[in-house]
Scaffold this motif. Sequence first.
Motif, mmCIF file in Angstrom:
data_model
loop_
_atom_site.group_PDB
_atom_site.id
_atom_site.type_symbol
_atom_site.label_atom_id
_atom_site.label_comp_id
_atom_site.label_asym_id
_atom_site.label_seq_id
_atom_site.Cartn_x
_atom_site.Cartn_y
_atom_site.Cartn_z
ATOM 1 N N ARG A 59 1.187 8.774 2.675
ATOM 2 C CA ARG A 59 0.280 8.893 3.805
ATOM 3 C C ARG A 59 0.971 9.351 5.087
ATOM 4 O O ARG A 59 0.318 9.521 6.122
ATOM 5 C CB ARG A 59 -0.425 7.543 4.036
ATOM 6 N N THR A 60 2.288 9.496 5.040
ATOM 7 C CA THR A 60 3.052 9.972 6.196
ATOM 8 C C THR A 60 3.131 11.496 6.140
ATOM 9 O O THR A 60 3.522 12.057 5.113
ATOM 10 C CB THR A 60 4.458 9.365 6.212
ATOM 11 N N PRO A 61 2.770 12.186 7.201
ATOM 12 C CA PRO A 61 2.731 13.651 7.147
ATOM 13 C C PRO A 61 4.109 14.281 7.038
ATOM 14 O O PRO A 61 5.127 13.663 7.331
ATOM 15 C CB PRO A 61 2.061 14.028 8.467
ATOM 16 N N VAL A 154 -3.755 10.982 -1.136
ATOM 17 C CA VAL A 154 -3.503 10.194 0.076
ATOM 18 C C VAL A 154 -2.880 10.981 1.223
ATOM 19 O O VAL A 154 -2.915 10.532 2.376
ATOM 20 C CB VAL A 154 -2.611 8.966 -0.243
ATOM 21 N N THR A 155 -2.294 12.144 0.954
ATOM 22 C CA THR A 155 -1.577 12.850 2.012
ATOM 23 C C THR A 155 -2.512 13.322 3.124
ATOM 24 O O THR A 155 -3.589 13.864 2.861
ATOM 25 C CB THR A 155 -0.810 14.060 1.458
ATOM 26 N N PRO A 156 -2.125 13.135 4.376
ATOM 27 C CA PRO A 156 -2.929 13.656 5.483
ATOM 28 C C PRO A 156 -2.803 15.169 5.629
ATOM 29 O O PRO A 156 -3.560 15.779 6.379
ATOM 30 C CB PRO A 156 -2.356 12.934 6.701
ATOM 31 N N ASP A 157 -1.846 15.764 4.908
ATOM 32 C CA ASP A 157 -1.634 17.211 4.997
ATOM 33 C C ASP A 157 -2.517 18.004 4.047
ATOM 34 O O ASP A 157 -2.513 19.237 4.099
ATOM 35 C CB ASP A 157 -0.159 17.542 4.698
ATOM 36 N N GLY A 158 -3.270 17.315 3.189
ATOM 37 C CA GLY A 158 -4.132 18.002 2.247
ATOM 38 C C GLY A 158 -3.419 18.335 0.947
ATOM 39 O O GLY A 158 -2.209 18.600 0.932
ATOM 40 N N ALA A 159 -4.158 18.315 -0.151
ATOM 41 C CA ALA A 159 -3.567 18.540 -1.475
ATOM 42 C C ALA A 159 -2.887 19.896 -1.574
ATOM 43 O O ALA A 159 -1.914 20.061 -2.323
ATOM 44 C CB ALA A 159 -4.653 18.415 -2.546
ATOM 45 N N GLU A 160 -3.352 20.869 -0.810
ATOM 46 C CA GLU A 160 -2.770 22.218 -0.883
ATOM 47 C C GLU A 160 -1.352 22.277 -0.331
ATOM 48 O O GLU A 160 -0.637 23.268 -0.532
ATOM 49 C CB GLU A 160 -3.655 23.209 -0.131
ATOM 50 N N HIS A 161 -0.916 21.215 0.333
ATOM 51 C CA HIS A 161 0.451 21.194 0.881
ATOM 52 C C HIS A 161 1.486 20.775 -0.160
ATOM 53 O O HIS A 161 2.689 20.851 0.095
ATOM 54 C CB HIS A 161 0.509 20.234 2.089
ATOM 55 N N TRP A 162 1.050 20.334 -1.331
ATOM 56 C CA TRP A 162 1.967 19.861 -2.360
ATOM 57 C C TRP A 162 3.088 20.847 -2.686
ATOM 58 O O TRP A 162 4.258 20.436 -2.770
ATOM 59 C CB TRP A 162 1.186 19.500 -3.626
ATOM 60 N N PRO A 163 2.826 22.155 -2.899
ATOM 61 C CA PRO A 163 3.930 23.071 -3.215
ATOM 62 C C PRO A 163 5.027 23.088 -2.158
ATOM 63 O O PRO A 163 6.210 23.204 -2.484
ATOM 64 C CB PRO A 163 3.243 24.429 -3.342
ATOM 65 N N VAL A 164 4.640 22.955 -0.896
ATOM 66 C CA VAL A 164 5.630 22.959 0.190
ATOM 67 C C VAL A 164 6.530 21.736 0.097
ATOM 68 O O VAL A 164 7.765 21.830 0.170
ATOM 69 C CB VAL A 164 4.921 23.007 1.559
#
Length: 264
Positions: A59-61, A154-164
């Motif tokens: 949950r931490t960006p 749970v990520t506040p960055d959105g699921a699309e941020h996973w590759p990064v």
Amino acid sequence: MGDYVDLPGVRTWYETEGSGDPLLLLHGGFCTVETWGAQRGDLSAAYRLFLPERRAHGRTPDVAGPLSYEDMAADTVDFLEAVVRSPAHLVGWSDGGIVALLVAASRPDLVRKVVVIGASFRPADEAFVEPSMLDAMAHGSDELDFFRALYEPVTPDGAEHWPVVARKILDMWRGQPTLTTEDLGRITAPTLVMAGDDDMVTLEHTTALYRAVPDSQLAVVPGASHLVPLEKPAWVNRLILDHLGRDATETMMPIRRAERPAVS
């Protein structure tokens, strides 16, 4: 209960549980606080648990730029000063163990005792049994499905941020940490070094870590891998509680400890 705290480096999610002396549980790479589920009950019965999620985890960006253990350790120091507000025990698993080592070496005034599980102090090609495992990992690979399933909801960055995030963590493993035995020799907190007997970190590297930390003990859990807190939770919890609760290490036939006074 969970909440955010605004630290200088990153807005950080954390949870708390239990009462007593403070104990930080520092999760592994790609992980969230949920991976401590098998430890929380036993440890919270004796300690006040603090479970922060590091930058780009749970949950931490994420933050701009590459990830580093040094920045995560700085975040942990800020968390200790802003939230815990007193010296605490540190229990770190994998990447969390590396962070615990860095904090213990740089800020001994904030650390009481340390437990590190499956931790390394050098990059993957010097510490892993199979460094080539990183070549098989990518943000879309089956090897990371378990971690992606933890991250995306749970990520506040959105699921699309996973590759990064996946790329940043794998890059960090390839080049970090870069601690030396001299760095480890500055750790004054009594430390338990723990690993599974089939850990992804070599037993030779784990032994080198144990030998480099002056006031340390070594526990190799049989029939266990890098996921030993999930595989053998009763053993792991008992070892942690024994280490944190004992005032001094005394044996009948000391060799390594023979010329060093016990430290509580």
